[in-house]
Scaffold this motif. Sequence first.
Motif, short mmCIF file in Angstrom:
data_model
loop_
_atom_site.label_atom_id
_atom_site.label_comp_id
_atom_site.label_asym_id
_atom_site.label_seq_id
_atom_site.Cartn_x
_atom_site.Cartn_y
_atom_site.Cartn_z
N ASN A 1 -5.06 3.30 -2.25
CA ASN A 1 -5.01 2.00 -1.58
C ASN A 1 -6.29 1.19 -1.79
O ASN A 1 -6.27 -0.04 -1.74
N GLU B 1 0.83 -1.20 0.00
CA GLU B 1 0.00 0.00 0.00
C GLU B 1 0.87 1.25 0.00
O GLU B 1 2.02 1.23 0.45
N SER C 1 -0.11 -4.27 3.96
CA SER C 1 -0.63 -3.09 4.64
C SER C 1 0.48 -2.10 5.00
O SER C 1 1.57 -2.49 5.43
N ASN D 1 -0.30 5.40 4.23
CA ASN D 1 -1.67 5.18 4.70
C ASN D 1 -2.37 6.46 5.13
O ASN D 1 -1.73 7.46 5.46
#
Length: 284
Positions: A224, A210, A241, A213
């Motif tokens: 994402n 990803e 993640s 974030n």
Amino acid sequence: MKLRLIAATCLTLLSLKSFSQDKNFYIFICFGQSNMEGNARVEAEDTTAVNSRFQVLQAVDCGDRGRIKDNWYTAVPPLARCTTGLTPADYFGRTLVANLPEKIRIGIINVSVAGAKIEVFEKDTYQSYLATAPGWMKGIAAEYGGNPYARLIELAILAQKSGIIKGVLLHQGESNPNDTLWTKKVKGIYDNLIRDLKLKPKKVPLLAGELVNADQGGACAAMNKIIATLPQTVANSYVISSAGCASSPDHLHFNAAGCRLLGKRYGEAMLSLLGYKLSDTTIH
């Protein structure tokens, strides 16, 4: 004549032996843009105690570092071009060697282009993308012979003489925000890699990380949601993640701590796919 034939046979066997594959040398192909290339500043802890079981196949000549392209070296960063920084690939490799049996070595190939769309790796159309790219990006591509995909394949074929390709790592997307065709484009590149390297897709997973974030104020965090759908398009793919992975002030790049954590997660995912459990949290 008979003696010459025997001598020729011996030379052939010696040549084959010098290029024999080590089934315990696991090779991983890495590509993407600046985060995979290595944007984070390398810190002291990143250059010390790098296990010699973790190797990088040098993609470009780095005379000031004593590295010559197409040769293997202990994977002390940078793992891409000479002036790049820390990449998730660094701690991906360290996580694997810390948790796999001593007999297994890890090799990294990294061809990444900062700022580039995924189109720079499209086998048949990269020229049209680079034709309108800024000069600095063309300069990066030039270090790879003007064709990043071809250089990736060239290195991978060379690596296959030494070991076995076990997976592909991707980190890209900041330059393709909201591109709903991104997963299809990634599939095209992955399929070409599999075909050109004569690999079996069921044995070569694709791991995609990803972007920075939303919990870090990621400037492209919305992408994402698209990256999350990659497994729907590429059967043997997995999304890594980035939650909690610290960002640089630009909110586009991971800082060194963020790279370490993201790389460790790539490594943990690959360990699971290889059938191993995380056994040691200490990374060397």
